[in-house]
Design a protein around this motif. Structure first.
Motif, PDB file in Angstrom:
ATOM      1  N   ILE A  19      19.802  23.289 -31.045  1.00  0.00           N
ATOM      2  CA  ILE A  19      21.226  24.124 -31.316  1.00  0.00           C
ATOM      3  C   ILE A  19      22.458  23.586 -30.954  1.00  0.00           C
ATOM      4  CG2 ILE A  19      22.825  25.046 -32.514  1.00  0.00           C
ATOM      5  CD1 ILE A  19      20.827  26.123 -34.546  1.00  0.00           C
ATOM      6  N   VAL A  20      21.979  24.308 -29.034  1.00  0.00           N
ATOM      7  CA  VAL A  20      23.134  24.314 -28.463  1.00  0.00           C
ATOM      8  C   VAL A  20      22.987  23.276 -28.144  1.00  0.00           C
ATOM      9  CG1 VAL A  20      23.840  24.902 -26.038  1.00  0.00           C
ATOM     10  CG2 VAL A  20      22.760  26.921 -27.680  1.00  0.00           C
ATOM     11  N   LEU A  21      21.603  22.554 -27.539  1.00  0.00           N
ATOM     12  CA  LEU A  21      22.095  21.162 -26.796  1.00  0.00           C
ATOM     13  C   LEU A  21      22.606  19.861 -27.884  1.00  0.00           C
ATOM     14  CD1 LEU A  21      18.145  21.104 -25.401  1.00  0.00           C
ATOM     15  CD2 LEU A  21      20.494  20.699 -24.098  1.00  0.00           C
ATOM     16  N   GLY A  22      22.941  20.080 -29.124  1.00  0.00           N
ATOM     17  CA  GLY A  22      22.923  19.568 -30.260  1.00  0.00           C
ATOM     18  C   GLY A  22      24.741  19.305 -30.160  1.00  0.00           C
ATOM     19  N   VAL A  23      25.409  20.598 -29.982  1.00  0.00           N
ATOM     20  CA  VAL A  23      26.865  20.719 -30.250  1.00  0.00           C
ATOM     21  C   VAL A  23      27.088  20.597 -28.712  1.00  0.00           C
ATOM     22  CG1 VAL A  23      28.164  23.290 -30.134  1.00  0.00           C
ATOM     23  CG2 VAL A  23      26.356  23.468 -31.427  1.00  0.00           C
ATOM     24  N   ILE A  24      26.430  20.660 -27.523  1.00  0.00           N
ATOM     25  CA  ILE A  24      27.112  20.195 -26.520  1.00  0.00           C
ATOM     26  C   ILE A  24      27.246  18.322 -26.196  1.00  0.00           C
ATOM     27  CG2 ILE A  24      26.339  22.286 -25.267  1.00  0.00           C
ATOM     28  CD1 ILE A  24      24.333  20.482 -23.789  1.00  0.00           C
ATOM     29  N   GLY A  85      23.191  13.813 -37.266  1.00  0.00           N
ATOM     30  CA  GLY A  85      24.482  14.433 -36.216  1.00  0.00           C
ATOM     31  C   GLY A  85      24.277  13.765 -35.037  1.00  0.00           C
ATOM     32  N   VAL A  86      23.265  14.320 -34.772  1.00  0.00           N
ATOM     33  CA  VAL A  86      22.396  14.527 -33.303  1.00  0.00           C
ATOM     34  C   VAL A  86      22.200  12.395 -32.864  1.00  0.00           C
ATOM     35  CG1 VAL A  86      20.365  14.705 -31.836  1.00  0.00           C
ATOM     36  CG2 VAL A  86      21.248  15.932 -33.163  1.00  0.00           C
ATOM     37  N   ILE A  87      21.553  12.260 -34.243  1.00  0.00           N
ATOM     38  CA  ILE A  87      21.348  10.647 -33.708  1.00  0.00           C
ATOM     39  C   ILE A  87      23.063   9.880 -33.626  1.00  0.00           C
ATOM     40  CG2 ILE A  87      20.753   8.357 -35.036  1.00  0.00           C
ATOM     41  CD1 ILE A  87      18.821   9.908 -36.440  1.00  0.00           C
ATOM     42  N   LEU A  88      23.819   9.589 -34.772  1.00  0.00           N
ATOM     43  CA  LEU A  88      25.176   9.902 -34.752  1.00  0.00           C
ATOM     44  C   LEU A  88      26.038   9.909 -33.069  1.00  0.00           C
ATOM     45  CD1 LEU A  88      26.964  10.224 -37.874  1.00  0.00           C
ATOM     46  CD2 LEU A  88      25.738   8.102 -37.801  1.00  0.00           C
ATOM     47  N   TRP A 174      24.895   8.169 -21.216  1.00  0.00           N
ATOM     48  CA  TRP A 174      23.480   8.023 -20.815  1.00  0.00           C
ATOM     49  C   TRP A 174      23.053   9.150 -20.827  1.00  0.00           C
ATOM     50  CZ3 TRP A 174      21.969   3.502 -22.398  1.00  0.00           C
ATOM     51  CH2 TRP A 174      22.171   2.294 -21.831  1.00  0.00           C
ATOM     52  N   ILE A 175      23.917  10.006 -20.482  1.00  0.00           N
ATOM     53  CA  ILE A 175      22.889  11.298 -19.894  1.00  0.00           C
ATOM     54  C   ILE A 175      23.755  11.753 -21.410  1.00  0.00           C
ATOM     55  CG2 ILE A 175      23.222  13.702 -19.282  1.00  0.00           C
ATOM     56  CD1 ILE A 175      24.227  12.537 -16.677  1.00  0.00           C
ATOM     57  N   SER A 176      24.066  11.924 -22.402  1.00  0.00           N
ATOM     58  CA  SER A 176      24.556  12.021 -23.714  1.00  0.00           C
ATOM     59  C   SER A 176      23.522  11.938 -24.879  1.00  0.00           C
ATOM     60  CB  SER A 176      26.056  11.437 -23.900  1.00  0.00           C
ATOM     61  OG  SER A 176      25.730  12.282 -25.180  1.00  0.00           O
ATOM     62  N   ILE A 177      23.175  10.505 -24.662  1.00  0.00           N
ATOM     63  CA  ILE A 177      21.779  10.551 -25.820  1.00  0.00           C
ATOM     64  C   ILE A 177      20.748  10.545 -25.167  1.00  0.00           C
ATOM     65  CG2 ILE A 177      20.843   8.002 -25.698  1.00  0.00           C
ATOM     66  CD1 ILE A 177      23.233   5.844 -24.747  1.00  0.00           C
ATOM     67  N   ILE A 181      18.660  12.963 -27.148  1.00  0.00           N
ATOM     68  CA  ILE A 181      16.820  12.701 -28.025  1.00  0.00           C
ATOM     69  C   ILE A 181      16.031  14.272 -28.089  1.00  0.00           C
ATOM     70  CG2 ILE A 181      14.789  11.622 -26.625  1.00  0.00           C
ATOM     71  CD1 ILE A 181      16.830   9.364 -26.396  1.00  0.00           C
ATOM     72  N   VAL A 182      16.360  15.147 -27.011  1.00  0.00           N
ATOM     73  CA  VAL A 182      16.204  16.648 -26.918  1.00  0.00           C
ATOM     74  C   VAL A 182      16.386  17.731 -27.833  1.00  0.00           C
ATOM     75  CG1 VAL A 182      15.456  18.604 -24.844  1.00  0.00           C
ATOM     76  CG2 VAL A 182      15.995  16.148 -23.938  1.00  0.00           C
ATOM     77  N   SER A 183      17.369  17.344 -27.521  1.00  0.00           N
ATOM     78  CA  SER A 183      18.056  17.753 -29.443  1.00  0.00           C
ATOM     79  C   SER A 183      17.269  17.604 -30.661  1.00  0.00           C
ATOM     80  CB  SER A 183      19.411  17.942 -29.155  1.00  0.00           C
ATOM     81  OG  SER A 183      20.248  18.568 -30.571  1.00  0.00           O
TER      82      SER A 183
END
Length: 480
Positions: A19-24, A85-88, A174-177, A181-183
């Motif tokens: 969740i935290v990784l998704g939020v950031i 949301g993570v995919i978007l 790129w890092i955001s992508i 994936i990890v999230s």
């Protein structure tokens, strides 16, 4: 899994990390544009006014759709909407990475999709915290969620400046992508959480959404382009009229529908209303970062990384004090730490507005100011979020969380847009009021004056936030 059976599953650290990784993905990566906007604008050949829109449009679209996605998460599942949301975010980040020069198409599309991503992630993850964590465990989870959001916003300037100066701004996304994936992998497989189906079919409130979109997009263009085109320009005046009519229609529609996507009855709860309004205003202070970081780059010739280094105290302070805010909440309740946090934040922004100083003096003031800014937000974050989530019925938590986070996104969008409009609109004035007050270089006085006015606007918003808290949040400690 419905809310009635959600307690059968207890949230764990794997889910919380996901969740935290998704939020950031929003607060860290998408928000780096607050610092790297001048660099991106120069490389892509985009005018500053268009770049300002690109910066604010992500939060704007997040704000427009965040309540919709919160309600959708209640109906079809918060885990599903979070993963969407993570995919978007990955898709939006990829479009930004691929942005060619001399066009805003890819950049704008990517930023809008990032806004839709945040609209999915923010309310759904908050609702998951409400469903799968209880008591002290929930307060701990909310603190880490806040570290992801407020802490991410603290790191974004430093991280973005470092990446842009040493590797190029495209690597940020790129890092955001990769983080997306990890999230996704950490959250995937979590038992679903949604509101129990009552068997009644409810149509979607399309008329409310459409009028809401028309109102907010019109207002955003007025704020973002008014200083460039002129406030009496027929287009600007026409769009201001469109906003007034559309918002009036939206309010009327929402009060006449059972399936309204913004349930104004939620605001009958004074504590929730106060937490949400102050959240809007304090997030509006995000304009502080855009203006203050642009100031030292434009007026002093600092690089994005050098400017970001000034914010290191903000990052350290916010990460160190979010858990302190949690402890203050447990000891005093929400009201006192929220007021203290806003007061410290206002003091920090006031120091950042002192652009009349010599450069070396301003650097000292800025370092202290950013640190106080971070301390204030750290004290405020968890008490405010807990006050909002703890004061709504269980079956409204998704929509309520969506409105609360809509306040965050719209506050950031309009705070950045208004601050940018004030800054860019005043930086070319020929006769600066009280020019004698500005010591040191005389060739950048107009820029420093514009920054001071824009930053004082942010001080004003934090003061209004204090008034709203004092008027609505009770003094006594809420019972858990």
């Amino acid at each position: 899994m419905s809310n009635n059976t959600a307690t059968q599953y207890q949230g764990n650290d794997k889910l919380l990390l996901g969740i935290v990784l998704g939020v950031i993905t929003f607060w860290l990566f998408a928000q780096t544009t607050l610092n790297i906007a001048p660099t991106m604008s120069a490389e892509l050949g985009i005018e500053a006014t268009w770049m300002n829109i690109a910066v604010s449009i992500t939060a704007l679209f997040s704000g427009i759709f965040i309540v919709v996605m919160g309600g959708l998460g209640d109906r079809i599942g918060r885990v599903k909407v979070t993963l969407l949301g993570v995919i978007l975010n990955a898709v939006g980040s990829l479009l930004i990475v691929l942005s060619p020069a001399d066009t805003v198409t890819f950049l704008m599309a990517g930023r809008i999709i990032q806004g839709l991503s945040a609209a999915c992630i923010m309310p759904s993850t908050l609702a998951l915290l409400k469903a799968y964590y209880d008591g002290v465990a929930r307060q701990r989870a909310v603190s880490f969620w806040s570290i992801g959001s407020w802490g991410g916003s603290g790191l974004c300037s430093l991280f973005g400046g470092y990446m842009a100066s040493n590797f190029g701004w495209r690597y940020i996304f790129w890092i955001s992508i990769a983080i997306s994936i990890v999230s996704f992998l950490l959250i995937y497989g979590t038992p679903e959480s949604k509101v129990e189906d009552d068997g009644k079919k409810k149509g979607f409130d399309w008329s409310g959404l459409i009028t809401f979109m028309i109102a907010l997009v019109s207002l955003n263009v007025v704020v973002g382009q008014g200083s460039k085109l002129g406030w009496t320009n027929p287009l600007i005046m026409g769009l201001a009229g469109v906003f007034a009519v559309a918002f009036a229609a939206f309010y009327k529609i929402e009060n006449s529908k059972d399936n309204a996507f913004v349930n104004f009855k939620i605001f009958n709860n004074k504590t929730y209303s106060g937490a949400t309004l102050s959240n809007f205003l304090l997030n509006g202070a995000a304009g502080t970062l855009l203006v203050s970081l642009s100031l030292v780059q434009h007026a002093s010739g600092m690089s994005a990384f050098e400017a970001g280094m000034l914010t290191i105290g903000y990052l350290v302070a916010i990460l160190a004090t979010i858990r302190v805010g949690e402890k203050l909440l447990q000891r005093w309740g929400a009201r006192k730490p929220m007021i203290i946090g806003c007061s410290i934040t206002a003091t920090g922004i006031l120091l950042l507005s002192m652009s009349f100083l010599y450069e070396w003096q301003y650097i000292i003031a800025a370092v202290i100011g950013y640190t106080l800014f971070g301390i204030g937000l750290g004290f405020y974050a968890t008490p405010s979020t807990d006050a909002a989530l703890s004061n709504v019925p269980e079956d409204q938590v998704g929509a309520a969380a969506g409105i609360y986070k809509m306040a965050s996104s719209l506050g950031a969008a309009f705070g950045v847009a208004i601050s940018a409009a004030l800054y860019t609109g005043l930086m070319h004035v020929s006769n600066v009021p009280m020019a004698w007050l500005f010591v040191g270089r005389a060739d950048n006085v107009a820029i420093r004056y514009a920054a001071a006015i824009a930053l004082l606007f942010n001080v004003f918003m934090t003061l209004v936030a204090i008034v709203s808290i004092m008027s609505t949040v009770p003094k006594h400690k809420a019972e858990k």
